[in-house]
Design a protein around this motif. Structure first.
Motif, PDB file in Angstrom:
ATOM      1  N   THR A   1       0.831  -1.216   0.000  1.00 39.15           N
ATOM      2  CA  THR A   1       0.000   0.000   0.000  1.00 39.15           C
ATOM      3  C   THR A   1       0.858   1.255   0.000  1.00 39.15           C
ATOM      4  O   THR A   1       1.993   1.240   0.472  1.00 39.15           O
ATOM      5  N   PRO A   2       0.284   2.356  -0.491  1.00 38.45           N
ATOM      6  CA  PRO A   2       0.919   3.654  -0.250  1.00 38.45           C
ATOM      7  C   PRO A   2       0.792   4.034   1.224  1.00 38.45           C
ATOM      8  O   PRO A   2       0.117   3.338   1.990  1.00 38.45           O
TER       9      PRO A   2
ATOM     10  N   SER B   1      -0.995   5.443   3.472  1.00 43.97           N
ATOM     11  CA  SER B   1      -2.387   5.866   3.410  1.00 43.97           C
ATOM     12  C   SER B   1      -3.171   5.060   4.434  1.00 43.97           C
ATOM     13  O   SER B   1      -4.090   4.326   4.102  1.00 43.97           O
ATOM     14  N   GLU B   2      -2.772   5.182   5.706  1.00 43.10           N
ATOM     15  CA  GLU B   2      -3.245   4.238   6.720  1.00 43.10           C
ATOM     16  C   GLU B   2      -4.766   4.273   6.909  1.00 43.10           C
ATOM     17  O   GLU B   2      -5.407   3.232   7.048  1.00 43.10           O
ATOM     18  N   GLN B   3      -5.340   5.495   6.944  1.00 46.47           N
ATOM     19  CA  GLN B   3      -6.790   5.548   7.136  1.00 46.47           C
ATOM     20  C   GLN B   3      -7.498   4.930   5.946  1.00 46.47           C
ATOM     21  O   GLN B   3      -8.480   4.210   6.089  1.00 46.47           O
ATOM     22  N   GLY B   4      -6.993   5.195   4.761  1.00 41.66           N
ATOM     23  CA  GLY B   4      -7.589   4.630   3.557  1.00 41.66           C
ATOM     24  C   GLY B   4      -7.503   3.120   3.536  1.00 41.66           C
ATOM     25  O   GLY B   4      -8.513   2.427   3.356  1.00 41.66           O
TER      26      GLY B   4
ATOM     27  N   ASN C   1      -9.748   1.233   6.236  1.00 36.46           N
ATOM     28  CA  ASN C   1     -11.150   1.109   5.830  1.00 36.46           C
ATOM     29  C   ASN C   1     -11.304   0.169   4.631  1.00 36.46           C
ATOM     30  O   ASN C   1     -12.290  -0.570   4.535  1.00 36.46           O
ATOM     31  N   PHE C   2     -10.344   0.222   3.735  1.00 39.16           N
ATOM     32  CA  PHE C   2     -10.353  -0.666   2.562  1.00 39.16           C
ATOM     33  C   PHE C   2     -10.422  -2.131   3.030  1.00 39.16           C
ATOM     34  O   PHE C   2     -11.185  -2.944   2.494  1.00 39.16           O
TER      35      PHE C   2
ATOM     36  N   ALA D   1     -13.698   4.573   1.296  1.00 36.07           N
ATOM     37  CA  ALA D   1     -12.608   3.592   1.249  1.00 36.07           C
ATOM     38  C   ALA D   1     -13.129   2.192   1.569  1.00 36.07           C
ATOM     39  O   ALA D   1     -12.604   1.197   1.048  1.00 36.07           O
TER      40      ALA D   1
ATOM     41  N   GLY E   1     -12.784  -1.007  -0.907  1.00 39.73           N
ATOM     42  CA  GLY E   1     -12.329  -2.336  -0.481  1.00 39.73           C
ATOM     43  C   GLY E   1     -13.303  -3.432  -0.880  1.00 39.73           C
ATOM     44  O   GLY E   1     -12.902  -4.519  -1.313  1.00 39.73           O
TER      45      GLY E   1
ATOM     46  N   GLU F   1      -7.850   9.729  -0.007  1.00 41.11           N
ATOM     47  CA  GLU F   1      -7.116   8.456   0.075  1.00 41.11           C
ATOM     48  C   GLU F   1      -7.873   7.356  -0.664  1.00 41.11           C
ATOM     49  O   GLU F   1      -7.272   6.506  -1.327  1.00 41.11           O
TER      50      GLU F   1
ATOM     51  N   LEU G   1      -6.490   5.028  -3.811  1.00 36.87           N
ATOM     52  CA  LEU G   1      -6.436   3.560  -3.821  1.00 36.87           C
ATOM     53  C   LEU G   1      -7.302   2.992  -4.949  1.00 36.87           C
ATOM     54  O   LEU G   1      -6.893   2.066  -5.666  1.00 36.87           O
TER      55      LEU G   1
END
Lengths: 323, 321
Positions: A54-55, A57-60, A63-64, B116, B120, B149, B153
């Protein structure tokens, strides 16, 4: 018997679960080159769709992972540095951990959050040495902190198979620990089941994570003077309250050795529960980090002065025996 | 898609919320609601472009999304009234509804952070199917870093998600032109995501734009963003009815009311057909209200149900030992 290191045990558990269950995948920063060693060899074996780099981009990506989990996957999310957890408390505690409830049981979010290197890093300064496991136990997120390679394997395996979000804290000082193991003996370890690491009759020391090894060393040093029982909870939430009560039935005295900050830390909860519900023949004590900033700066000597130490534990054990 | 079906969905949303507001007034819906009255064309048009197995992530103003995706009005109204017979057993209420039986994977209360999660879901389902995910959010969300973000992604990994911004020009009371530097579409375009601003008051126009973005995602073309220009006729939340906040100019409200999406869609349906649909919906909602009001409250003894998917029981707040 082969020697298994703690770091290699995490790698082995992850690799075994990815082989066993195609829904398991790992995501995080620098994991293609296995900066933390947790993902060594996994990219070659499982490919980039299951080893997702991942980049920053911890919050992203936190949640992903929640979304991927609701769609049937079992993500393992690695964070290189413990303070990153402070950035994603909302995503873990308020999103991932609440979807089962908010959906009335329609969905589940089986994500594992893996912290391969929590706690003090000598000289790394104020932002790299946090140990925030009490925060997640307080928020009701399942939280484990293995002390040994065998437990690292067993608890990470259980976390991945669990249907809820689980935090796995791997303390930095424990990563280099090696243990003689028969690989056939490596197996899942249930959440909420502690272990008496050393049996004793005079005092119970509840030791958390890497401090288990320090507690065992102190117990050995004091062997001629006092019989110390060392209880390793392994899992902090859920906590093995019955296991602790059984130990206190034998000893009646309690010291908690905990790498949390003092205010509202895990040790406070253990003392309070023991005081309310269990046999205590003397006032209990706790040895923890101080209040407030847990690491002073970049001078290792300065930091060491505020870390929970063997000398402090020795003094606390002697104090509860006198009262 | 024929005009009557779009009209039916929009009429259902409008009348469902009007009945829900009555239940707020009578105290049957304790939380109040965030009404989407005025924005029905967006939910109806976007969801009309989806297949039943496609997925939606909603937000706090999400009643239209669930109804357009096919949720049962009775069980949904029971959920708003926090009843045990609700879709989420009364654990979601109006704020966080999900209905996995129709592909609605929840509504995050943290503005902008659901996108996000949607990305996912899309990444996971995109690996072994051609399903598409829609993420709904409002103009308030575009100031959240977490939304950017998720754009990054989604674009990096070309996931089959359509980001839908329902720009109703107010984040609670904050006017969008005092909150958004640049543009909504410009944010997505910076990540290489095709983005369009579209009239959100005309369901036909919404459907056409959504069909394009959904088709692109389904064919492996990756994410898009659609910004629908729309307006909520009610306050941010029903509590506003008691507050007289006056952050919107009456002439502005009147201008948008003159572009009522439901009236526009009604004009495309023959009067006889419209009357039949209206009558059917009233019957449906009479039954839904009765079901919601008469259903039992959740049992307090079940308060810990669903806290953990694995069924773990927690300690009570008081020690009994």
């Amino acid at each position: 018997m082969p020697k298994l290191s703690y770091a290699k045990a995490l790698n082995r558990a992850l690799s075994d679960e990815m082989a066993r269950d195609p829904s398991v995948f790992v995501m995080g920063e620098d994991i293609h080159l296995a900066l933390t060693q947790t993902t060594t060899g996994l990219l070659d074996r499982f490919g980039p769709q299951r080893v997702v780099q991942t980049p920053l981009s911890e919050q992203g990506f936190t949640n992903f992972a929640t979304g991927a989990a609701m769609a049937g996957r079992r993500p393992v999310v690695e964070y290189q540095i413990p303070f990153l957890l402070l950035l994603v408390i909302e995503q873990i505690a308020n999103q991932a951990n609440k979807f089962a409830l908010m959906s009335g049981g329609q969905t589940r979010v089986p994500v594992t959050y893996l912290l391969p290197g929590t706690g003090w890093r000598p000289g790394w300064g104020a932002q790299h040495s946090d140990q925030p496991y009490s925060v997640f136990a307080h928020l009701g997120v399942k939280t484990v902190i293995p002390a040994t390679p065998t437990d690292a394997y067993g608890l990470l395996t259980t976390a991945i198979r669990d249907d809820d979000p689980v935090m796995v804290f791997a303390p930095m000082p424990a990563l280099g620990i090696r243990e003689d193991v028969d690989y056939a003996d490596l197996a899942p370890i249930p959440l909420g089941v502690g272990l008496v690491r050393r049996a004793g009759t005079d005092v119970t020391v509840v030791a958390v994570g890497h401090l288990v090894h320090d507690a065992l060393a102190v117990a050995e040093e004091l062997a001629g003077e006092v019989s110390v029982e060392v209880f390793d909870p392994r899992s902090l939430y859920p906590f093995d309250w019955a296991g602790l009560a059984a130990s206190l039935e034998r000893t009646g005295r309690l010291v908690v050795f905990d790498d949390s900050n003092r205010s509202c830390g895990l040790a406070g909860e253990i003392l309070a529960t023991a005081a309310e519900e269990m046999r205590l023949d003397a006032a209990p004590k706790r040895v923890t980090r101080p209040d407030g900033a847990v690491v002073i700066g970049c001078a290792p000597g300065l930091d060491l002065a505020v870390q929970p130490s063997r000398a402090q534990l020795t003094n606390a054990i002697r104090a509860v025996l006198k009262s | 898609m024929n005009a009557a079906r779009l009209y039916r969905t929009m009429r259902l949303i409008r009348r469902f919320e009007e009945r829900a507001i009555e239940l707020v007034r009578s105290g049957d819906i304790a939380s109040g609601i965030h009404p989407c009255i005025g924005q029905e064309a967006v939910a109806a048009g976007v969801c009309a472009a989806l297949r039943p197995d496609d997925i939606v992530l909603s937000n706090h103003r999400g009643h239209g999304h669930l109804l357009a995706k096919g949720s049962d009005p009775g069980r949904f109204l029971a959920e708003l009234a926090a009843k045990d017979t609700g879709i989420d057993r009364g654990r979601a209420g109006s704020f966080h509804p999900s209905d996995f039986s129709v592909g609605v994977y929840g509504a995050s209360g943290t503005v902008g952070h659901g996108a996000a999660i949607a990305a996912g879901v899309a990444w996971a389902v995109g690996q072994d199917s051609d399903r598409v995910v829609v993420s709904f959010f409002g103009d308030g969300a575009v100031s959240q870093g977490a939304l950017l973000e998720s754009f990054n992604l989604a674009a990096l990994w070309q996931v089959p998600v359509v980001f839908v911004c329902e720009n109703n020009y107010y984040a609670t009371t904050l006017p969008a032109d005092t909150a958004i530097a640049g543009t909504v579409t410009g944010r997505a375009e910076a990540f290489g995501i095709p983005a369009y601003t579209v009239d959100g008051q005309d369901a036909d126009v919404v459907l056409e734009a959504a069909a394009g973005a959904v088709g692109r995602a389904r064919a492996g073309g990756g994410p898009s963003l659609l910004e629908f220009s729309t307006y909520r006729y009610e306050g941010h939340h029903t509590f506003e009815r008691t507050m007289r906040l006056r952050y919107r100019d009456e002439a502005e409200v009147a201008r948008w009311r003159a572009r009522d999406p439901l009236a526009l869609q009604a004009s495309r349906v023959a009067p006889g057909e419209r009357e039949r649909i209206d009558a059917e919906i009233e019957t449906l909602l009479d039954e839904a209200v009765r079901y919601a009001v008469e259903s039992p409250q959740p049992d307090p003894l079940d308060a810990f149900d669903h806290l953990y998917a694995g069924g773990m029981r927690v300690r009570a707040g008081v020690s009994h030992a």
